[in-house]
Scaffold this motif. Structure first.
Motif, short mmCIF file in Angstrom:
data_model
loop_
_atom_site.label_atom_id
_atom_site.label_comp_id
_atom_site.label_asym_id
_atom_site.label_seq_id
_atom_site.Cartn_x
_atom_site.Cartn_y
_atom_site.Cartn_z
N PRO A 189 0.82 -1.22 0.00
CA PRO A 189 0.00 0.00 0.00
C PRO A 189 0.85 1.27 0.00
N ARG A 190 0.22 2.34 -0.48
CA ARG A 190 0.93 3.62 -0.42
C ARG A 190 0.97 4.10 1.03
N VAL A 191 1.86 5.04 1.29
CA VAL A 191 1.96 5.66 2.61
C VAL A 191 1.44 7.08 2.48
N VAL A 192 0.51 7.43 3.36
CA VAL A 192 -0.05 8.77 3.37
C VAL A 192 0.23 9.40 4.73
N GLY A 193 0.33 10.71 4.73
CA GLY A 193 0.57 11.44 5.95
C GLY A 193 -0.42 12.56 6.13
N SER A 194 -0.72 12.84 7.38
CA SER A 194 -1.61 13.96 7.66
C SER A 194 -0.86 15.26 7.40
N ASP A 195 -1.60 16.29 7.06
CA ASP A 195 -1.00 17.60 6.77
C ASP A 195 -1.89 18.68 7.37
N ILE A 196 -1.38 19.29 8.42
CA ILE A 196 -2.09 20.42 9.03
C ILE A 196 -1.29 21.70 8.89
N TRP A 197 -0.17 21.63 8.18
CA TRP A 197 0.72 22.78 8.09
C TRP A 197 0.57 23.56 6.78
N THR A 198 0.30 22.86 5.67
CA THR A 198 0.20 23.55 4.39
C THR A 198 -0.92 24.57 4.41
N ASP A 199 -2.07 24.18 4.93
CA ASP A 199 -3.20 25.09 5.11
C ASP A 199 -3.75 24.83 6.51
N PRO A 200 -3.35 25.61 7.51
CA PRO A 200 -3.75 25.36 8.89
C PRO A 200 -5.26 25.36 9.12
N ARG A 201 -6.04 25.85 8.16
CA ARG A 201 -7.50 25.85 8.31
C ARG A 201 -8.11 24.52 7.91
N GLU A 202 -7.26 23.61 7.34
CA GLU A 202 -7.82 22.40 6.75
C GLU A 202 -6.87 21.21 6.96
N TYR A 203 -7.34 20.20 7.64
CA TYR A 203 -6.60 18.96 7.85
C TYR A 203 -6.74 18.13 6.59
N THR A 204 -5.64 17.65 6.03
CA THR A 204 -5.71 16.82 4.83
C THR A 204 -4.77 15.62 4.96
N TRP A 205 -4.95 14.66 4.08
CA TRP A 205 -4.06 13.52 3.95
C TRP A 205 -3.44 13.60 2.57
N ARG A 206 -2.12 13.35 2.50
CA ARG A 206 -1.44 13.41 1.22
C ARG A 206 -0.43 12.28 1.10
N VAL A 207 -0.04 11.99 -0.11
CA VAL A 207 0.86 10.88 -0.38
C VAL A 207 2.27 11.20 0.13
N ALA A 208 2.80 10.30 0.95
CA ALA A 208 4.18 10.39 1.42
C ALA A 208 5.08 9.53 0.54
N ALA A 209 4.55 8.41 0.04
CA ALA A 209 5.28 7.52 -0.86
C ALA A 209 4.26 6.67 -1.61
N PRO A 210 4.53 6.35 -2.88
CA PRO A 210 3.55 5.58 -3.66
C PRO A 210 3.36 4.15 -3.18
N THR A 211 4.36 3.61 -2.47
CA THR A 211 4.27 2.27 -1.89
C THR A 211 5.02 2.25 -0.56
N PHE A 212 4.72 1.24 0.25
CA PHE A 212 5.48 1.09 1.49
C PHE A 212 6.94 0.79 1.18
N THR A 213 7.18 -0.01 0.15
CA THR A 213 8.56 -0.33 -0.24
C THR A 213 9.33 0.94 -0.56
N ALA A 214 8.73 1.85 -1.31
CA ALA A 214 9.39 3.11 -1.65
C ALA A 214 9.66 3.94 -0.40
N PHE A 215 8.72 3.94 0.54
CA PHE A 215 8.89 4.68 1.79
C PHE A 215 10.07 4.13 2.58
N ALA A 216 10.13 2.81 2.75
CA ALA A 216 11.21 2.18 3.51
C ALA A 216 12.56 2.43 2.83
#
Length: 185
Positions: A150-177
């Protein structure tokens, strides 16, 4: 508070029905098969890294390079038991009250597919959480793309502090590791 792009709530005839995730996604450790969390199989690579002692924090600099939008430090969850414990919170955070705030929904009860910047809590498990309690940040495996890697996603509260979002950290777990240097001996 409801985000303008929130998945549509279930129609009235299903609102009173029992939550189908109760039976479909076991969360109790006594009901989980080895290597699974919330009914989802952890990637074999993650299980191997845990078993070999290589699933460890790579240092704040390596994480900052992999997650440039993260302003708060995170800790990798050290074992399957910790992943299970922390991932149980997804059920609470995807409910009617908190789901819109944390942009988490349950795909089985949404009328429309749950897509990024939303997290489908039924198709995710947490692998890292905020080092400081109350920071409300995390990294998750997002099984909407590939059940084996599976891909790895991370929460993001910093890019737009008015809006909590999830964004791609890596396209796969293998790529993340790989990015974190965890595959090196």
């Amino acid at each position: 508070m409801t985000a303008p792009d929130a998945p549509a709530p279930p129609s009235d005839n299903t609102a009173a029905a029992a939550d189908p995730t109760d039976a479909a996604l076991p969360t109790g450790t006594d009901r989980e098969a080895p290597g699974t969390v919330r009914g989802l199989p952890l990637p074999q690579l993650l299980l191997d890294l845990i078993a070999d002692g290589r699933w460890r924090h790579p240092g704040d600099e390596a994480l900052a390079a992999a997650l440039p939008w993260f302003a708060d430090p995170v800790e990798l969850l050290p074992d399957v038991a910790a992943v299970r414990r922390q991932s149980a919170s997804l059920d609470d955070l995807s409910g009617e009250d908190l789901g819109p705030l944390f942009r988490q929904a349950r795909g089985s009860t949404a009328d429309d597919p749950v897509e990024l910047p939303w997290l489908d809590a039924e198709r995710a498990v947490l692998i890292a959480v905020a080092r400081t309690a109350g920071d409300d940040t995390a990294l998750a495996l997002d099984y909407r793309t590939d059940p084996a890697d599976p891909r790895v996603v991370g929460s993001d509260i910093w890019t737009d502090p008015r809006e909590y979002t999830w964004r791609v950290a890596a396209p796969t777990f293998t790529a993340f590791a790989t990015t974190l240097g965890l595959l090196e001996p």
